[in-house]
Design a protein around this motif. Structure first.
Motif, PDB file in Angstrom:
ATOM      1  N   VAL A 136       0.837  -1.202   0.000  1.00 45.42           N
ATOM      2  CA  VAL A 136       0.000   0.000   0.000  1.00 45.42           C
ATOM      3  C   VAL A 136       0.873   1.253   0.000  1.00 45.42           C
ATOM      4  CG1 VAL A 136      -1.644   1.353   1.377  1.00 45.42           C
ATOM      5  CG2 VAL A 136      -2.032  -1.090   0.990  1.00 45.42           C
ATOM      6  N   ARG A 137       1.923   1.263   0.791  1.00 45.88           N
ATOM      7  CA  ARG A 137       2.803   2.441   0.828  1.00 45.88           C
ATOM      8  C   ARG A 137       3.451   2.688  -0.533  1.00 45.88           C
ATOM      9  NH1 ARG A 137       5.606   1.626   6.807  1.00 45.88           N
ATOM     10  NH2 ARG A 137       3.746   2.277   7.957  1.00 45.88           N
ATOM     11  N   ARG A 138       3.860   1.614  -1.179  1.00 43.39           N
ATOM     12  CA  ARG A 138       4.470   1.753  -2.508  1.00 43.39           C
ATOM     13  C   ARG A 138       3.446   2.302  -3.502  1.00 43.39           C
ATOM     14  NH1 ARG A 138       6.724  -3.368  -5.462  1.00 43.39           N
ATOM     15  NH2 ARG A 138       6.142  -4.131  -3.450  1.00 43.39           N
ATOM     16  N   LYS A 139       2.234   1.782  -3.446  1.00 44.43           N
ATOM     17  CA  LYS A 139       1.181   2.234  -4.368  1.00 44.43           C
ATOM     18  C   LYS A 139       0.762   3.670  -4.072  1.00 44.43           C
ATOM     19  CE  LYS A 139      -1.830   1.389  -7.626  1.00 44.43           C
ATOM     20  NZ  LYS A 139      -1.405   1.204  -8.993  1.00 44.43           N
ATOM     21  N   LEU A 140       0.746   4.047  -2.797  1.00 41.38           N
ATOM     22  CA  LEU A 140       0.371   5.419  -2.431  1.00 41.38           C
ATOM     23  C   LEU A 140       1.299   6.447  -3.073  1.00 41.38           C
ATOM     24  CD1 LEU A 140      -0.691   5.297   1.331  1.00 41.38           C
ATOM     25  CD2 LEU A 140      -2.045   6.126  -0.596  1.00 41.38           C
ATOM     26  N   ARG A 141       2.559   6.089  -3.246  1.00 39.30           N
ATOM     27  CA  ARG A 141       3.518   7.028  -3.856  1.00 39.30           C
ATOM     28  C   ARG A 141       3.159   7.348  -5.301  1.00 39.30           C
ATOM     29  NH1 ARG A 141       7.513   3.957  -0.735  1.00 39.30           N
ATOM     30  NH2 ARG A 141       7.961   2.666  -2.550  1.00 39.30           N
ATOM     31  N   THR A 142       2.435   6.433  -5.956  1.00 38.06           N
ATOM     32  CA  THR A 142       2.122   6.636  -7.376  1.00 38.06           C
ATOM     33  C   THR A 142       0.707   7.171  -7.609  1.00 38.06           C
ATOM     34  OG1 THR A 142       1.324   4.371  -7.691  1.00 38.06           O
ATOM     35  CG2 THR A 142       3.693   4.770  -8.019  1.00 38.06           C
ATOM     36  N   LEU A 143      -0.120   7.204  -6.563  1.00 36.49           N
ATOM     37  CA  LEU A 143      -1.482   7.726  -6.729  1.00 36.49           C
ATOM     38  C   LEU A 143      -1.459   9.253  -6.745  1.00 36.49           C
ATOM     39  CD1 LEU A 143      -3.688   5.503  -4.357  1.00 36.49           C
ATOM     40  CD2 LEU A 143      -3.508   5.388  -6.840  1.00 36.49           C
ATOM     41  N   PRO A 144      -2.252   9.854  -7.610  1.00 37.20           N
ATOM     42  CA  PRO A 144      -2.332  11.326  -7.615  1.00 37.20           C
ATOM     43  C   PRO A 144      -2.916  11.834  -6.295  1.00 37.20           C
ATOM     44  CG  PRO A 144      -3.587  10.363  -9.459  1.00 37.20           C
ATOM     45  CD  PRO A 144      -3.075   9.236  -8.624  1.00 37.20           C
ATOM     46  N   ARG A 145      -2.322  12.860  -5.746  1.00 37.57           N
ATOM     47  CA  ARG A 145      -2.761  13.386  -4.444  1.00 37.57           C
ATOM     48  C   ARG A 145      -4.183  13.947  -4.496  1.00 37.57           C
ATOM     49  NH1 ARG A 145      -1.403  11.823   0.415  1.00 37.57           N
ATOM     50  NH2 ARG A 145      -1.769  13.719   1.526  1.00 37.57           N
ATOM     51  N   ASP A 146      -4.622  14.370  -5.678  1.00 37.07           N
ATOM     52  CA  ASP A 146      -5.967  14.937  -5.780  1.00 37.07           C
ATOM     53  C   ASP A 146      -7.028  13.869  -6.066  1.00 37.07           C
ATOM     54  OD1 ASP A 146      -5.145  14.371  -8.337  1.00 37.07           O
ATOM     55  OD2 ASP A 146      -5.897  16.230  -9.214  1.00 37.07           O
ATOM     56  N   LEU A 147      -6.634  12.608  -6.020  1.00 38.47           N
ATOM     57  CA  LEU A 147      -7.575  11.511  -6.252  1.00 38.47           C
ATOM     58  C   LEU A 147      -8.588  11.461  -5.112  1.00 38.47           C
ATOM     59  CD1 LEU A 147      -8.201   9.008  -8.063  1.00 38.47           C
ATOM     60  CD2 LEU A 147      -6.801   7.690  -6.479  1.00 38.47           C
ATOM     61  N   ASP A 148      -9.844  11.311  -5.464  1.00 38.79           N
ATOM     62  CA  ASP A 148     -10.919  11.199  -4.481  1.00 38.79           C
ATOM     63  C   ASP A 148     -10.596  10.064  -3.510  1.00 38.79           C
ATOM     64  OD1 ASP A 148     -13.697  11.683  -3.551  1.00 38.79           O
ATOM     65  OD2 ASP A 148     -13.970   9.630  -4.297  1.00 38.79           O
ATOM     66  N   ARG A 149     -10.858  10.293  -2.231  1.00 38.03           N
ATOM     67  CA  ARG A 149     -10.515   9.310  -1.202  1.00 38.03           C
ATOM     68  C   ARG A 149     -11.199   7.972  -1.433  1.00 38.03           C
ATOM     69  NH1 ARG A 149     -12.728  10.805   3.601  1.00 38.03           N
ATOM     70  NH2 ARG A 149     -13.566   8.832   4.252  1.00 38.03           N
ATOM     71  N   ASP A 150     -12.461   7.991  -1.821  1.00 39.17           N
ATOM     72  CA  ASP A 150     -13.175   6.737  -2.076  1.00 39.17           C
ATOM     73  C   ASP A 150     -12.541   5.959  -3.228  1.00 39.17           C
ATOM     74  OD1 ASP A 150     -14.930   7.191  -0.004  1.00 39.17           O
ATOM     75  OD2 ASP A 150     -16.468   8.100  -1.280  1.00 39.17           O
TER      76      ASP A 150
END
Length: 196
Positions: A136-150
């Motif tokens: 999850v931590r690795r994937k979080l680095r690649t997710l856009p920060r403005d992505l909706d939380r849901d």
């Protein structure tokens, strides 16, 4: 030029003789079957069922294959329990697979539940949770920060589910990691309320 074509012809003949020896019309010998297994085992560890399938595909009779596999098992070259242990360790550590996915992979490889169970039990819930956190931590680095939380929750839980983690483990890890990353100020369990 003639010498080159002669060499090519010899290589073609050698390739043809190898391909005809791939299938044994008479069912092959136990010695040939053992050699075929040893070549396969030199590449990677395999379960007994995998080797039996490969021998059948090469045209060995069931009796010849069984005798060859029994002999290799006697000397310790085929051991489904050891194969399961090695497979589970490798796939969990390096591919991040969860217990559910690993159990399914072992079933597909023909490993008996009695041989698979001790290998799967070697992964504790703490080990599985720690590996899920890393993913999850690795994937979080690649997710856009403005992505909706849901959407972030769905993507992360889905990623863990595809890797064989239980829904409860996936949701627990994702909830904790999003909170730690301060992904959104509102808690995951509460619905969004419009401001007064």
């Amino acid at each position: 030029m003639a010498a080159g074509s002669e060499g090519d012809a010899r290589e073609t003949e050698a390739g043809a003789s190898r391909s005809t020896s791939e299938r044994t019309p008479d069912g092959g010998t136990v010695e040939q079957a053992k050699e075929a297994c040893l070549r396969l085992l030199a590449v990677r560890a395999r379960s007994r069922a995998e080797l039996a399938q490969r021998l059948a595909a090469k045209g060995y009779t069931a009796e010849v294959a069984e005798r060859a596999l029994d002999r290799l098992a006697e000397v310790g070259l085929i051991d489904d329990a050891a194969f399961a242990e090695q497979w589970v360790h490798s796939r969990h550590t390096f591919s991040g697979k969860g217990k559910q996915a690993l159990a399914q992979e072992l079933r597909r490889k023909g490993v008996a539940p009695a041989d698979a169970a001790p290998a799967l039990e070697a992964i504790s819930s703490d080990d599985e949770q720690a590996r899920a956190i890393e993913l999850v931590r690795r994937k979080l680095r690649t997710l856009p920060r403005d992505l909706d939380r849901d959407k972030a929750i769905r993507r992360l839980v889905g990623m863990l589910a595809r890797r064989g983690y239980s829904q409860s483990t996936a949701f627990t890890v994702v909830k904790a990691e999003l909170a730690q990353a301060d992904w959104a100020s509102e808690p995951l369990d509460e619905p969004d309320n419009p401001p007064d």
